[in-house]
Design a protein around this motif. Sequence first.
Motif, PDB file in Angstrom:
ATOM      1  N   GLU A  67      -1.451   4.302  -3.189  1.00 54.88           N
ATOM      2  CA  GLU A  67      -2.502   5.306  -3.169  1.00 54.88           C
ATOM      3  C   GLU A  67      -1.662   6.835  -3.776  1.00 54.88           C
ATOM      4  N   ARG A  68      -2.375   7.470  -4.605  1.00 57.43           N
ATOM      5  CA  ARG A  68      -2.061   8.653  -5.385  1.00 57.43           C
ATOM      6  C   ARG A  68      -2.444   9.973  -4.639  1.00 57.43           C
ATOM      7  N   ARG A  69      -1.442  10.730  -4.111  1.00 56.53           N
ATOM      8  CA  ARG A  69      -1.720  11.813  -3.377  1.00 56.53           C
ATOM      9  C   ARG A  69      -0.915  12.896  -3.798  1.00 56.53           C
ATOM     10  N   LEU A  70      -1.835  14.180  -3.992  1.00 60.67           N
ATOM     11  CA  LEU A  70      -1.116  15.294  -4.467  1.00 60.67           C
ATOM     12  C   LEU A  70      -0.315  16.092  -3.364  1.00 60.67           C
ATOM     13  N   TYR A  71       0.944  16.273  -3.944  1.00 58.03           N
ATOM     14  CA  TYR A  71       1.808  16.946  -2.752  1.00 58.03           C
ATOM     15  C   TYR A  71       2.181  18.258  -3.281  1.00 58.03           C
ATOM     16  N   ASN A  72       2.010  18.626  -4.466  1.00 62.50           N
ATOM     17  CA  ASN A  72       2.261  20.072  -4.962  1.00 62.50           C
ATOM     18  C   ASN A  72       1.097  20.542  -5.776  1.00 62.50           C
ATOM     19  N   GLN A  73       0.501  21.692  -5.594  1.00 60.30           N
ATOM     20  CA  GLN A  73      -0.349  22.254  -6.476  1.00 60.30           C
ATOM     21  C   GLN A  73      -0.019  22.944  -7.535  1.00 60.30           C
ATOM     22  N   ARG A  74       1.036  23.647  -7.801  1.00 56.63           N
ATOM     23  CA  ARG A  74       1.490  24.297  -9.171  1.00 56.63           C
ATOM     24  C   ARG A  74       2.870  24.129  -9.019  1.00 56.63           C
ATOM     25  N   PRO A  75       3.287  23.209 -10.253  1.00 62.48           N
ATOM     26  CA  PRO A  75       2.348  22.485 -11.067  1.00 62.48           C
ATOM     27  C   PRO A  75       2.001  21.167 -10.124  1.00 62.48           C
ATOM     28  N   PRO A  76       0.946  20.732 -10.505  1.00 60.39           N
ATOM     29  CA  PRO A  76       0.289  19.354  -9.891  1.00 60.39           C
ATOM     30  C   PRO A  76       1.463  18.293  -9.819  1.00 60.39           C
ATOM     31  N   ARG A  77       1.702  17.834  -8.636  1.00 57.22           N
ATOM     32  CA  ARG A  77       2.649  16.980  -8.570  1.00 57.22           C
ATOM     33  C   ARG A  77       2.282  15.659  -7.405  1.00 57.22           C
ATOM     34  N   TYR A  78       2.328  14.564  -7.893  1.00 59.03           N
ATOM     35  CA  TYR A  78       1.842  13.317  -7.124  1.00 59.03           C
ATOM     36  C   TYR A  78       2.703  12.601  -6.328  1.00 59.03           C
ATOM     37  N   GLU A  79       2.471  12.053  -5.294  1.00 55.29           N
ATOM     38  CA  GLU A  79       3.460  11.038  -4.677  1.00 55.29           C
ATOM     39  C   GLU A  79       2.583   9.707  -4.779  1.00 55.29           C
ATOM     40  N   TYR A  80       3.128   8.494  -4.685  1.00 55.64           N
ATOM     41  CA  TYR A  80       2.591   7.313  -4.583  1.00 55.64           C
ATOM     42  C   TYR A  80       2.825   6.713  -3.280  1.00 55.64           C
ATOM     43  N   VAL A  81       1.938   6.300  -2.335  1.00 57.22           N
ATOM     44  CA  VAL A  81       2.406   6.005  -1.325  1.00 57.22           C
ATOM     45  C   VAL A  81       1.439   4.684  -1.059  1.00 57.22           C
ATOM     46  N   LEU A  82       2.286   3.631  -0.433  1.00 58.46           N
ATOM     47  CA  LEU A  82       1.687   2.358  -0.005  1.00 58.46           C
ATOM     48  C   LEU A  82       0.431   2.317   0.877  1.00 58.46           C
ATOM     49  N   THR A  83      -0.473   1.389   0.230  1.00 61.19           N
ATOM     50  CA  THR A  83      -1.582   1.315   1.164  1.00 61.19           C
ATOM     51  C   THR A  83      -1.499   0.151   1.936  1.00 61.19           C
ATOM     52  N   GLU A  84      -2.267  -0.356   2.930  1.00 62.02           N
ATOM     53  CA  GLU A  84      -2.141  -1.587   3.817  1.00 62.02           C
ATOM     54  C   GLU A  84      -1.856  -2.688   2.976  1.00 62.02           C
ATOM     55  N   ARG A  85      -2.452  -2.906   1.703  1.00 64.84           N
ATOM     56  CA  ARG A  85      -2.548  -3.927   0.916  1.00 64.84           C
ATOM     57  C   ARG A  85      -1.049  -4.118   0.259  1.00 64.84           C
ATOM     58  N   GLY A  86      -0.463  -2.715  -0.082  1.00 63.79           N
ATOM     59  CA  GLY A  86       0.756  -2.769  -0.456  1.00 63.79           C
ATOM     60  C   GLY A  86       1.891  -2.869   0.651  1.00 63.79           C
ATOM     61  N   ARG A  87       1.649  -2.724   1.634  1.00 60.87           N
ATOM     62  CA  ARG A  87       2.721  -3.013   2.843  1.00 60.87           C
ATOM     63  C   ARG A  87       2.471  -4.473   2.941  1.00 60.87           C
ATOM     64  N   ASP A  88       1.589  -5.292   2.945  1.00 61.09           N
ATOM     65  CA  ASP A  88       1.463  -6.595   3.078  1.00 61.09           C
ATOM     66  C   ASP A  88       1.990  -7.328   1.994  1.00 61.09           C
ATOM     67  N   PHE A  89       2.551  -6.618   1.132  1.00 59.33           N
ATOM     68  CA  PHE A  89       3.377  -7.127  -0.055  1.00 59.33           C
ATOM     69  C   PHE A  89       5.090  -7.354   0.457  1.00 59.33           C
ATOM     70  N   ARG A  90       5.047  -6.858   1.541  1.00 60.63           N
ATOM     71  CA  ARG A  90       6.665  -6.972   2.063  1.00 60.63           C
ATOM     72  C   ARG A  90       7.254  -8.349   2.303  1.00 60.63           C
ATOM     73  N   PRO A  91       6.537  -9.295   2.864  1.00 59.89           N
ATOM     74  CA  PRO A  91       7.058 -10.544   3.061  1.00 59.89           C
ATOM     75  C   PRO A  91       7.375 -11.276   1.855  1.00 59.89           C
ATOM     76  N   VAL A  92       6.491 -11.034   0.692  1.00 63.70           N
ATOM     77  CA  VAL A  92       6.823 -11.596  -0.674  1.00 63.70           C
ATOM     78  C   VAL A  92       8.016 -10.888  -1.250  1.00 63.70           C
ATOM     79  N   ILE A  93       8.329  -9.784  -1.087  1.00 61.83           N
ATOM     80  CA  ILE A  93       9.621  -9.098  -1.346  1.00 61.83           C
ATOM     81  C   ILE A  93      10.750  -9.662  -0.629  1.00 61.83           C
ATOM     82  N   LEU A  94      10.622  -9.913   0.630  1.00 62.81           N
ATOM     83  CA  LEU A  94      11.694 -10.376   1.567  1.00 62.81           C
ATOM     84  C   LEU A  94      11.890 -12.007   1.109  1.00 62.81           C
ATOM     85  N   SER A  95      10.924 -12.653   0.665  1.00 61.75           N
ATOM     86  CA  SER A  95      11.029 -14.010   0.476  1.00 61.75           C
ATOM     87  C   SER A  95      11.801 -14.100  -1.067  1.00 61.75           C
TER      88      SER A  95
END
Length: 159
Positions: A67-95
């Motif tokens: 999920e793309r989230r704004l963390y700074n207005q000026r200049p606009p900066r975004y962070e990318y946070v795992l969704t539930e779907r993204g967190r569910d990828f953890r077992p694949v990474i561990l495998s």
Amino acid sequence: MKRKRIGDSQCPIARGLERVGEWWSILILRDALHGYSRFDEFQQSLGIAPNMLTRRLASLVKSGLLERRLYNQRPPRYEYVLTERGRDFRPVILSLLAWGNRHFAPEGKAVVLVDAKTGKQADPVLTDRVTGKPMTDKDFVLRAGPAAKTRIRERYAAG
């Protein structure tokens, strides 16, 4: 050459690969699972070109893994946070980690999974959630599911 789309297939493996099959995407998810969320963190960790990182992040957002989230207005900066779907990828990474350590680390393991409380090294295995039984090739087989169309039913016909 235009890449063939495989995400329209009924195969869940093909559908998953359509979202994360590019190796940069998997490494971005690895880093996100490690706590990275900002563009510069991913770029520094991966050494990836900014235009490629921008495309991969946009693709992971579109697929619902980040999920793309704004963390700074000026200049606009975004962070990318795992969704539930993204967190569910953890077992694949561990495998992938366990598989890579087992087969492609002749110099020894550079990264290991450990129990956070004891510090003891863990060896991830895939198990059945209901029985707790390890998923070995002799005990578990693939079959067509209830929503399978003819092509999938033919591929996974009992036999």
